[in-house]
Design a protein around this motif. Structure first.
Motif, PDB file in Angstrom:
ATOM      1  N   VAL A 193      -5.720  -2.409   5.043  1.00 50.21           N
ATOM      2  CA  VAL A 193      -4.942  -3.154   4.053  1.00 50.21           C
ATOM      3  C   VAL A 193      -5.283  -2.614   2.670  1.00 50.21           C
ATOM      4  O   VAL A 193      -6.460  -2.481   2.317  1.00 50.21           O
ATOM      5  CB  VAL A 193      -5.239  -4.668   4.113  1.00 50.21           C
ATOM      6  N   VAL A 194      -4.255  -2.284   1.922  1.00 48.09           N
ATOM      7  CA  VAL A 194      -4.440  -1.839   0.539  1.00 48.09           C
ATOM      8  C   VAL A 194      -3.814  -2.887  -0.379  1.00 48.09           C
ATOM      9  O   VAL A 194      -2.681  -3.334  -0.139  1.00 48.09           O
ATOM     10  CB  VAL A 194      -3.802  -0.451   0.307  1.00 48.09           C
TER      11      VAL A 194
ATOM     12  N   SER B 110      -4.806   3.214 -10.859  1.00 49.98           N
ATOM     13  CA  SER B 110      -3.497   2.628 -10.651  1.00 49.98           C
ATOM     14  C   SER B 110      -2.760   3.427  -9.590  1.00 49.98           C
ATOM     15  O   SER B 110      -3.170   4.518  -9.221  1.00 49.98           O
ATOM     16  CB  SER B 110      -2.713   2.585 -11.959  1.00 49.98           C
ATOM     17  N   VAL B 111      -1.681   2.831  -9.096  1.00 48.87           N
ATOM     18  CA  VAL B 111      -0.892   3.496  -8.071  1.00 48.87           C
ATOM     19  C   VAL B 111       0.317   4.122  -8.742  1.00 48.87           C
ATOM     20  O   VAL B 111       1.039   3.465  -9.501  1.00 48.87           O
ATOM     21  CB  VAL B 111      -0.473   2.481  -6.983  1.00 48.87           C
ATOM     22  N   LEU B 112       0.521   5.411  -8.480  1.00 47.91           N
ATOM     23  CA  LEU B 112       1.647   6.128  -9.073  1.00 47.91           C
ATOM     24  C   LEU B 112       2.897   5.969  -8.243  1.00 47.91           C
ATOM     25  O   LEU B 112       4.008   5.984  -8.757  1.00 47.91           O
ATOM     26  CB  LEU B 112       1.318   7.633  -9.148  1.00 47.91           C
ATOM     27  N   GLU B 113       2.673   5.856  -6.929  1.00 48.61           N
ATOM     28  CA  GLU B 113       3.829   5.903  -6.044  1.00 48.61           C
ATOM     29  C   GLU B 113       3.477   5.297  -4.688  1.00 48.61           C
ATOM     30  O   GLU B 113       2.350   5.429  -4.217  1.00 48.61           O
ATOM     31  CB  GLU B 113       4.228   7.374  -5.860  1.00 48.61           C
ATOM     32  N   ILE B 114       4.456   4.635  -4.097  1.00 50.88           N
ATOM     33  CA  ILE B 114       4.309   4.161  -2.719  1.00 50.88           C
ATOM     34  C   ILE B 114       5.161   5.076  -1.844  1.00 50.88           C
ATOM     35  O   ILE B 114       6.368   5.198  -2.066  1.00 50.88           O
ATOM     36  CB  ILE B 114       4.823   2.706  -2.563  1.00 50.88           C
ATOM     37  N   ASP B 115       4.531   5.708  -0.887  1.00 50.58           N
ATOM     38  CA  ASP B 115       5.272   6.560   0.054  1.00 50.58           C
ATOM     39  C   ASP B 115       5.402   5.763   1.351  1.00 50.58           C
ATOM     40  O   ASP B 115       4.513   5.772   2.200  1.00 50.58           O
ATOM     41  CB  ASP B 115       4.490   7.868   0.259  1.00 50.58           C
TER      42      ASP B 115
ATOM     43  N   GLY C 119       3.404   5.790   4.783  1.00 52.25           N
ATOM     44  CA  GLY C 119       2.475   4.663   4.757  1.00 52.25           C
ATOM     45  C   GLY C 119       1.273   4.962   3.878  1.00 52.25           C
ATOM     46  O   GLY C 119       0.128   4.740   4.256  1.00 52.25           O
ATOM     47  N   GLU C 120       1.566   5.478   2.673  1.00 57.93           N
ATOM     48  CA  GLU C 120       0.491   5.873   1.765  1.00 57.93           C
ATOM     49  C   GLU C 120       0.815   5.462   0.333  1.00 57.93           C
ATOM     50  O   GLU C 120       1.980   5.369  -0.044  1.00 57.93           O
ATOM     51  CB  GLU C 120       0.324   7.411   1.757  1.00 57.93           C
ATOM     52  N   VAL C 121      -0.236   5.281  -0.461  1.00 55.39           N
ATOM     53  CA  VAL C 121      -0.029   5.152  -1.911  1.00 55.39           C
ATOM     54  C   VAL C 121      -0.754   6.322  -2.576  1.00 55.39           C
ATOM     55  O   VAL C 121      -1.771   6.803  -2.087  1.00 55.39           O
ATOM     56  CB  VAL C 121      -0.566   3.809  -2.480  1.00 55.39           C
ATOM     57  N   ARG C 122      -0.180   6.766  -3.697  1.00 51.00           N
ATOM     58  CA  ARG C 122      -0.790   7.876  -4.432  1.00 51.00           C
ATOM     59  C   ARG C 122      -1.442   7.294  -5.686  1.00 51.00           C
ATOM     60  O   ARG C 122      -0.820   6.535  -6.430  1.00 51.00           O
ATOM     61  CB  ARG C 122       0.296   8.890  -4.812  1.00 51.00           C
ATOM     62  N   LEU C 123      -2.721   7.639  -5.881  1.00 49.14           N
ATOM     63  CA  LEU C 123      -3.505   7.018  -6.947  1.00 49.14           C
ATOM     64  C   LEU C 123      -3.585   7.851  -8.217  1.00 49.14           C
ATOM     65  O   LEU C 123      -3.507   9.078  -8.179  1.00 49.14           O
ATOM     66  CB  LEU C 123      -4.937   6.763  -6.472  1.00 49.14           C
ATOM     67  N   ASP C 124      -3.805   7.144  -9.322  1.00 54.15           N
ATOM     68  CA  ASP C 124      -4.046   7.781 -10.608  1.00 54.15           C
ATOM     69  C   ASP C 124      -5.316   7.167 -11.204  1.00 54.15           C
ATOM     70  O   ASP C 124      -5.829   6.181 -10.692  1.00 54.15           O
ATOM     71  CB  ASP C 124      -2.855   7.538 -11.534  1.00 54.15           C
ATOM     72  N   GLY C 125      -5.797   7.722 -12.301  1.00 49.49           N
ATOM     73  CA  GLY C 125      -6.984   7.181 -12.953  1.00 49.49           C
ATOM     74  C   GLY C 125      -8.221   7.648 -12.230  1.00 49.49           C
ATOM     75  O   GLY C 125      -8.309   8.803 -11.820  1.00 49.49           O
ATOM     76  N   ALA C 126      -9.175   6.717 -12.055  1.00 51.11           N
ATOM     77  CA  ALA C 126     -10.460   7.082 -11.453  1.00 51.11           C
ATOM     78  C   ALA C 126     -10.284   7.708 -10.067  1.00 51.11           C
ATOM     79  O   ALA C 126     -11.072   8.540  -9.642  1.00 51.11           O
ATOM     80  CB  ALA C 126     -11.365   5.859 -11.375  1.00 51.11           C
ATOM     81  N   GLY C 127      -9.228   7.304  -9.370  1.00 52.19           N
ATOM     82  CA  GLY C 127      -9.018   7.852  -8.020  1.00 52.19           C
ATOM     83  C   GLY C 127      -7.945   8.933  -8.003  1.00 52.19           C
ATOM     84  O   GLY C 127      -7.264   9.128  -6.993  1.00 52.19           O
ATOM     85  N   ALA C 128      -7.752   9.646  -9.136  1.00 56.32           N
ATOM     86  CA  ALA C 128      -6.631  10.569  -9.291  1.00 56.32           C
ATOM     87  C   ALA C 128      -6.483  11.515  -8.111  1.00 56.32           C
ATOM     88  O   ALA C 128      -7.466  12.006  -7.562  1.00 56.32           O
ATOM     89  CB  ALA C 128      -6.802  11.365 -10.580  1.00 56.32           C
ATOM     90  N   ASP C 129      -5.250  11.735  -7.757  1.00 51.17           N
ATOM     91  CA  ASP C 129      -4.866  12.686  -6.709  1.00 51.17           C
ATOM     92  C   ASP C 129      -5.237  12.238  -5.306  1.00 51.17           C
ATOM     93  O   ASP C 129      -5.032  12.961  -4.345  1.00 51.17           O
ATOM     94  CB  ASP C 129      -5.476  14.076  -6.966  1.00 51.17           C
ATOM     95  N   ARG C 130      -5.791  11.055  -5.214  1.00 49.23           N
ATOM     96  CA  ARG C 130      -6.146  10.592  -3.882  1.00 49.23           C
ATOM     97  C   ARG C 130      -4.912   9.946  -3.256  1.00 49.23           C
ATOM     98  O   ARG C 130      -4.145   9.284  -3.956  1.00 49.23           O
ATOM     99  CB  ARG C 130      -7.262   9.566  -4.027  1.00 49.23           C
ATOM    100  N   ARG C 131      -4.731  10.135  -1.977  1.00 45.49           N
ATOM    101  CA  ARG C 131      -3.692   9.401  -1.245  1.00 45.49           C
ATOM    102  C   ARG C 131      -4.412   8.452  -0.291  1.00 45.49           C
ATOM    103  O   ARG C 131      -5.400   8.824   0.325  1.00 45.49           O
ATOM    104  CB  ARG C 131      -2.786  10.360  -0.478  1.00 45.49           C
TER     105      ARG C 131
END
Lengths: 392, 107
Positions: free
Chosen positions: A6-7, A80-85, A89-101
């Motif tokens: 769960v995210v 923050s979340v840049l995008e919901i794919d 079934g993934e979210v793409r992160l920005d900020g401290a978690g940049a580039d993480r899916r």
């Protein structure tokens, strides 16, 4: 099969409550809580009240860091979340978690709201009151004598005005509607607070829109000037729906969800200030800005995810606002067009086509709590019963 | 630091230490004691931090206020003579060792 990952997007009181309730309901999968702000999740309501006076930031923290360890909740602040794919079934992160899916089996959107910034010249000079950072800045501003103009006569603007006036500042409130808190309370309660603020020396400019802000004050639409060396903008909020919209979810006045608080994608739920949901009483789609809605929504969604099913949402809305020594409490929710019956000063019943819809009280917790029982699930929601309860 | 014992409805005891000036509600929430919700953060708006003060401590915590009494009207569990809103009990050295019992439900 229950989801394993769960995210939760948004680490306000509702987002955090979802994580707490998932664990309380025995959910043992992975939980990730993503928050845009730095630091631990905190309560916002005191930012316009107690915090402005006592400055105790630590008292606002909802759960200590140890909670996230012991409950195995991965907390990502400053992200923050840049995008919901949705397909992946993934979210793409920005900020401290940049580039993480980050993969999810269920996604909870608790993105909240942001301040509405009406098209007013020079508005960049005005401060906001939404985050702990904002409130800390306001506290500094209140350290010396000020002439303050507040744009917006809703809960936040008036709570701030009451504190600032008590601290000895000159305070003016500018409200575009003809009465205070027009969206939330009956005309009788608006009048009660109008009298109360005026009696304490707050200058109220009702039915007047601010059209410009500069270093010396605010210009109104009738040509009048409100002198001020500090301006607070508290003109309401708008829901953060962009992520949901970009992902193709249904949105209206918020992210649209059903009575299970599920969005148009069954793998995505939404809660709190950003969610537009069917009012259990009227069926009308509503969006509420309150701690109660955020946490009750969160509890339902967590139960549904952990247990696989739950009854439809039926919690009674309730609200509060502390303005100086005036404790306003509202049980129930009266939509636009509700009529009012003043029971006594500071005690108003509101009605719509279906009968008693809400009860507003000032400094009368006893009647407020009785009203919550009457209006809540299983209550009789009847005016005669309310009057009996008041007399008892 | 001031020691507080929370006795859950099922008898489970949790002992925590909190700083002077903290409320019994805050101390519970920040130490992850289940059974205290404290939804409104101590503004006396929600009655979800209901507790029963242990008999031995009643005199020291004092009586509940009228405002508390009114909010307890809406408590989810039975209200007794020893019922308090734990957000309204502030910890001071005289309460070191305090024992409170938690109701079956808060919501």
């Amino acid at each position: 099969m229950s989801p394993e990952r769960v995210v939760i997007v948004g680490a306000g009181q509702g987002g955090l409550q979802a994580a707490i309730s998932l664990r309380q309901n025995g959910f043992d999968g992975a939980i990730t809580l993503i928050g845009a702000e730095p630091g631990l999740p905190y309560q916002r309501p005191p930012l316009s009240k107690a915090y402005l006076q006592d400055g105790k930031a630590e008292a606002l923290v909802l759960r200590p860091a140890s909670f996230f360890e012991s409950k195995q909740v991965e907390y990502l602040p400053g992200s923050s979340v840049l995008e919901i794919d949705r397909a992946a079934g993934e979210v793409r992160l920005d900020g401290a978690g940049a580039d993480r899916r980050l993969g999810y089996d269920h996604l909870i959107l608790a993105t909240g709201t942001r301040n509405l910034r009406p098209p007013i010249d020079g508005l960049e000079l005005a401060c906001d009151l939404r985050t702990l950072d904002d409130a800390a800045r306001l506290r500094e501003a209140l350290a010396g004598p000020r002439r303050i103009a507040v744009i917006g006569g809703g809960f936040i603007g008036l709570e701030f005005a009451a504190v600032a006036r008590k601290l000895g500042h000159e305070v003016s409130v500018i409200e575009a509607a003809p009465r205070l808190m027009a969206r939330a309370v009956s005309p009788a309660i608006s009048r009660h607070f109008e009298d109360w603020h005026r009696a304490r020396g707050v200058a109220l400019h009702l039915g007047r829109a601010a059209i410009g802000v500069d270093a010396t004050g605010v210009s109104l639409d009738d040509g009048a000037r409100v002198d001020a060396d500090f301006v607070l903008l508290a003109a309401g909020v708008r829901p953060n729906t962009e992520l949901a919209e970009a992902a193709g979810l249904e949105t209206g006045n918020g992210i649209s969800v059903d009575a299970q608080l599920q969005s148009s994608d069954p793998a995505i739920s939404a809660l709190g200030d950003c969610a537009c949901f069917p009012d259990p009483r009227s069926g009308a789609m509503v969006r509420l800005e309150s701690v109660q809605a955020a946490t009750d929504h969160a509890r339902l969604i967590a139960t549904r995810i952990a247990k696989g099913a739950c009854p439809d949402y039926q919690a009674l809305p309730w609200f509060w606002s502390d303005q100086g020594d005036q404790k306003l409490q509202i049980a129930g929710f009266a939509g636009p067009g509700a009529t009012e019956e003043v029971v006594s000063e500071g005690l108003v019943a509101r009605f719509d086509a279906a009968g008693l819809a809400a009860v507003e009280t000032v400094n009368n917790a006893r009647v407020h709590m009785k009203a919550r029982k009457l209006l809540g699930p299983g209550g009789s929601a009847d005016f005669a019963a309310l009057k009996e309860a008041i007399a008892a | 630091m001031i020691k507080v014992t929370y006795v859950a409805h099922d008898g489970t005891e949790t002992v925590i230490e909190a700083e002077e000036g903290t409320s019994v509600m805050q101390a519970a929430v920040s130490n992850d004691v289940e059974g205290i919700v404290g939804e409104c953060g101590g503004s006396m708006m929600c009655a979800t931090c209901h507790c029963y003060v242990d008999e031995a401590w009643e005199a020291k915590t004092g009586a509940r206020s009228d405002d508390e009494d009114e909010m307890l009207e809406g408590a989810a569990s039975e209200v007794t003579e020893r019922s308090r809103l734990s957000c309204q009990i502030k910890l001071d050295p005289s309460l070191d060792g305090l024992v409170v019992h938690l109701p079956e439900e808060q919501l």
